[in-house]
Design a protein around this motif. Structure first.
Motif, PDB file in Angstrom:
ATOM      1  N   GLU A   1       3.306  -2.053 -10.221  1.00  0.00           N
ATOM      2  CA  GLU A   1       3.710  -0.810 -10.890  1.00  0.00           C
ATOM      3  C   GLU A   1       2.515   0.143 -11.043  1.00  0.00           C
ATOM      4  OE1 GLU A   1       6.882  -0.372 -12.364  1.00  0.00           O
ATOM      5  OE2 GLU A   1       6.393   1.605 -13.158  1.00  0.00           O
ATOM      6  N   VAL A   2       2.687   1.385 -10.577  1.00  0.00           N
ATOM      7  CA  VAL A   2       1.629   2.394 -10.693  1.00  0.00           C
ATOM      8  C   VAL A   2       2.237   3.640 -11.314  1.00  0.00           C
ATOM      9  CG1 VAL A   2      -0.093   3.760  -9.440  1.00  0.00           C
ATOM     10  CG2 VAL A   2       0.568   1.520  -8.562  1.00  0.00           C
TER      11      VAL A   2
ATOM     12  N   ARG B   1       2.657   1.798  -3.220  1.00  0.00           N
ATOM     13  CA  ARG B   1       1.791   2.303  -4.282  1.00  0.00           C
ATOM     14  C   ARG B   1       1.575   3.813  -4.120  1.00  0.00           C
ATOM     15  NH1 ARG B   1      -2.223  -0.932  -3.454  1.00  0.00           N
ATOM     16  NH2 ARG B   1      -3.732   0.616  -2.736  1.00  0.00           N
TER      17      ARG B   1
ATOM     18  N   THR C   1       0.833  -1.212   0.000  1.00  0.00           N
ATOM     19  CA  THR C   1       0.000   0.000   0.000  1.00  0.00           C
ATOM     20  C   THR C   1       0.862   1.255   0.000  1.00  0.00           C
ATOM     21  OG1 THR C   1      -1.568  -1.228   1.358  1.00  0.00           O
ATOM     22  CG2 THR C   1      -1.929   1.129   1.148  1.00  0.00           C
TER      23      THR C   1
ATOM     24  N   GLY D   1       5.265  -3.071  -4.496  1.00  0.00           N
ATOM     25  CA  GLY D   1       3.917  -3.393  -4.946  1.00  0.00           C
ATOM     26  C   GLY D   1       3.830  -3.311  -6.451  1.00  0.00           C
TER      27      GLY D   1
ATOM     28  N   GLN E   1       4.647   5.609  -5.233  1.00  0.00           N
ATOM     29  CA  GLN E   1       4.761   5.592  -6.700  1.00  0.00           C
ATOM     30  C   GLN E   1       3.813   6.611  -7.322  1.00  0.00           C
ATOM     31  OE1 GLN E   1       5.001   1.805  -8.923  1.00  0.00           O
ATOM     32  NE2 GLN E   1       4.810   0.840  -6.897  1.00  0.00           N
ATOM     33  N   ARG E   2       2.577   6.603  -6.835  1.00  0.00           N
ATOM     34  CA  ARG E   2       1.580   7.557  -7.366  1.00  0.00           C
ATOM     35  C   ARG E   2       2.080   8.993  -7.277  1.00  0.00           C
ATOM     36  NH1 ARG E   2      -3.723   7.773  -7.584  1.00  0.00           N
ATOM     37  NH2 ARG E   2      -3.974   9.264  -5.889  1.00  0.00           N
TER      38      ARG E   2
END
Lengths: 247, 535
Positions: B291-292, B269, B266, B289, B272-273
């Protein structure tokens, strides 16, 4: 002898800077009379009048309104019923600038006597009429002439229906024309309405025409006291003679 | 105070009163710390949090992206990677997340005064801070990164190459310690109150480089071709969730939730976002996690289709309404309280007169900001000590209004005093001869006249209060200036937002003048008598 409207006994007052101003003054104002206080500038007339109006505390002596003690030495009564016995008109009219002429006369009967607004308004209008100033009712003080202002100030004091009206040289700030206008009103009040009055004045014509009795002050003492006849008699007092000669 | 890696709301506005905030916490530190220990001991954060079903997490939304900031395309929404961490954390704790906003430098005071349960807002784990508060296990790792002018890209390739050159940093930040450790003399370290300023100063050539935490450097300088990032980063550090030292059970729960967040991807992510992911995060045990892609807001460029002005103006209008509310409520209170103070000083019995005079001297002689801090953070502590915590823990708007009113009352008292004294003695004589008591004389004769005299000066102060009300943003009240700065920083449009805010201030000020003039006209007119009672 009936109880006088106003009586002051052995008043003494001194200022820290100028020393003794009143040196044992006794004044007696009978009912329905006009009493004049005369004397040169600095003789203590105004201080005496301010003491009688309870605006200054005497150091010693007493003041009685219709036999009721209003001041006993420096102890001045706070009883509104006692304080209401005297009304005062000053050298300057000291009108309240935020009110109209009518408002000036209306305020004290409404706020101090507790009359309802309409009743106080009626009384204010009647009183303005007595000094021939009803047509000025809605004017602001700064829209009035000096004489008009002083007449409104007289009405303001009269509206409280005082036992004695004290006038401190009410025309000294006015030119001769306006002086006549104000003095005529005072004379009328004195002669026709029978208002008790103590008037500090230099105006000997007024004294002769309207006053019943007179006190002559010199250096904080009352040198001559009596009916206005004393003014016609020379040789009673050297200072009085000198004063009359000058005025 | 320890390092501040966050943009603060001072500096770029050039608003002197706000800059002074930096000194306030240290002045009050001892007092607040003492107060806070009393509060902290009083109850357990986790139990009260569960009971309320709400996790109040503290942050400063005027700090700018990517932490917690107004969404440039919808300024009413607050977004940022810490917003997402907070929401996930609350979900895992079984409660609802509720944001508590205050100036970044005042957040720890707010935590200790029980205004919130925990802080998630770029607090570096430092030994200094750990003496005062407790840190969770870290949720983010950063490093220091230099930014230079593009043309100096090949000249300044490391800190060593910059020897003898001035370097800009954020006031009080961890970057200072890094430079000091690396042997840079104090005289070459130039501090700024605002995180944007070091970049601007580098561009203008007043300094040769600036040092910031790497992702901030990337965020603010990455899209600007006039600037270049020096590849080599150094001096890594970590952010942790801040809780009160007394909240041991809450800390354990937060740590457990963060571990789960790290392990199930979590946190990875979220990072990454927001374009914050790098290999250094793995060292904290954070799983990447799936890929974002990074969201546009994370890239640090203004919205491509221009600023959403209608939304922004709507936000500013509502913030202006808050400013107007603060002013409209506090100024009448200040005016009347000031009148009573002046009357007490001039006509009251000696002890009361001295007391009121003392109040005026102390209130005028101390900064409004200090008064706001004392009332907001120390009054709850006093309430707890007295056993009535609810009674003295006031809402921030109430604290703002009370402070502004109490402070301005002291100034208005002096205006009223001068005006009351300007009414001639002869008016008192005339009233006294008519039988008015002193109280009646004041009410019916003196005050109606003095009011006319004091009104222009009071309207002047009303204008000044409109602008002084921005100081209550320090305790998180979202008034005009704070909101404008928040939106400005989030959308890289600080100057235009400040101009927009100035326009709103001008409108408020003109309204105040119009109101003042109509009051003056009314005061100048003679008072009408009540109509006679019909017979």
């Amino acid at each position: 002898m009936s109880t006088p409207a106003l009586e002051a006994r052995q008043l003494r007052k001194h200022w820290p800077q100028s020393g003794q101003v009143l040196d044992g003054c006794t004044v007696r104002v009978e009912r329905r009379t006009v009493h004049a206080l005369i004397g040169a500038s600095g003789s203590g007339k105004s201080t005496l009048l301010r003491c009688l109006g309870l605006l200054e505390r005497p150091d010693a002596g007493s003041i009685l309104f219709e036999g009721v003690t209003a001041a006993d030495g420096p102890v001045v009564s706070n009883d509104p019923r006692v304080r209401r016995c005297v009304g005062m008109v000053f050298q300057e009219p000291n009108l309240f600038p935020h009110l109209t002429a009518l408002g000036n006369v209306w305020l004290a009967p409404h706020r101090v006597l507790g009359l309802d607004p309409g009743e106080a308004r009626e009384r204010a209008r009647m009183t303005l009429d007595r000094v021939h100033a009803l047509h000025l009712a809605d004017r602001r003080p700064d829209e009035l002439s000096g004489g008009e202002r002083q007449r409104v100030a007289i009405a303001r004091a009269l509206a409280m229906e005082p036992t004695v009206l004290l006038c401190d040289e009410p025309t000294s700030a006015l030119d001769p024309m306006l002086t006549r206008e104000v003095m005529a009103v005072l004379r009328e009040l004195a002669l026709d309405a029978g208002t008790n009055m103590v008037v500090v004045t230099h105006d000997m014509d007024f004294v002769a025409a309207a006053a019943d009795s007179v006190d002559f002050l010199h250096a904080g003492r009352i040198r001559v006291s009596g009916s206005t006849d004393v003014l016609g008699t020379r040789g009673l007092d050297a200072e009085l003679d000198r004063f009359l000669q000058r005025s | 105070m320890g390092a501040a890696s966050r943009p603060t709301s001072g500096g770029c506005s050039g608003y002197p009163a706000i800059d002074s905030i930096n000194r306030v916490p240290s002045v009050l530190a001892a007092f607040l710390a003492l107060a806070a220990t009393t509060v902290a001991a009083a109850n357990d954060g986790l139990a009260s949090m569960r009971a309320a079903g709400v996790m109040r997490w503290g942050c400063d939304i005027s700090g700018g992206a990517p932490f917690a900031f107004p969404d440039p395309s919808d300024p009413d929404r607050v977004i940022g990677f810490e917003v997402e961490i907070a929401e996930d954390l609350a979900r895992r704790l079984g409660v609802r997340a509720e944001r508590y906003s205050a100036d970044w430098l005042a957040l720890i005071d707010g935590l200790e005064a029980q205004r919130c349960d925990l802080l998630i807002n770029g607090f570096e784990v430092t030994a200094d801070r750990a003496r005062v508060v407790a840190f969770s296990s870290p949720y983010f790792r950063y490093a220091q990164q230099l930014v230079v002018r593009a043309e100096d890209r090949d000249r300044f390739t490391s800190l060593a190459a910059l020897a003898g050159s001035p370097i800009a940093v954020l006031n009080g930040s961890a970057s200072i310690e890094s430079l000091r450790t690396a042997g840079v003399p104090r005289s070459l370290i130039v501090e700024y109150d605002d995180s944007l300023a070091p970049f601007t100063e580098t561009l203008l050539g007043r300094v040769d480089a600036c040092l910031q935490e790497s992702f901030i450097a990337r965020f603010f300088a990455g899209h600007d071709e006039r600037l270049a990032l020096v590849e080599q980063t150094f001096d890594p550090g970590e952010y942790g969730v801040v809780v009160r030292k007394s909240d041991g059970t809450l800390l354990a729960e937060v740590n457990a939730a963060l571990s789960a967040m790290r392990a199930d991807g979590t946190l990875g992510r979220i990072l990454q976002r927001w374009g914050l992911w790098n290999d250094a995060q793995r060292e904290l045990g954070t799983e990447r996690g799936p890929e974002v892609a990074a969201i546009p807001e994370a890239i640090g460029t203004p919205p491509a289709d221009g600023l959403p002005w209608s939304l922004i103006l709507w936000s500013l209008a509502r913030a202006a309404a808050m400013t107007a509310l603060l002013t409209v409520v506090s100024m009448p209170i200040a005016t009347f309280a000031g009148l009573w103070l002046a009357i007490a000083i001039l006509h009251g019995p000696k002890p009361l007169s001295r007391l009121c005079h003392g109040y005026v001297l102390v209130t005028r002689g101390t900064p409004l900001l200090v008064q706001i801090f004392l009332l907001y953070y120390s009054l709850p502590a006093l309430g707890t000590w007295l056993g009535v915590p609810e009674l003295l823990t006031w809402n921030k708007v109430v604290v703002g209004i009370v402070c502004l009113a109490a402070n301005y009352a002291a100034y208005e008292a002096e205006i009223h005093r001068a005006a009351l004294q300007a009414i001639p003695r002869s008016q008192w004589d005339a009233a006294g001869a008519l039988g008015f008591t002193p109280r009646q004389t004041l009410r019916f004769i003196v005050i109606p006249q003095s009011w006319r005299l004091s009104l222009p000066a009071i309207i002047n102060d009303l204008n000044s209060l409109i602008k002084d009300s921005s100081l209550v943003s320090m305790i998180g009240v979202q008034e005009l200036l704070a909101v404008a700065l928040g939106i400005g920083k989030a959308s890289f449009a600080v100057p235009s937002m400040l101009v927009a805010a100035a326009a709103f201030y001008l409108v408020l000020s003109l309204l105040a003048d119009w109101f003042g003039h109509s009051l003056e006209r009314r005061a100048r007119a003679v008072q009408a008598l009540p109509e006679p009672i019909p017979r």
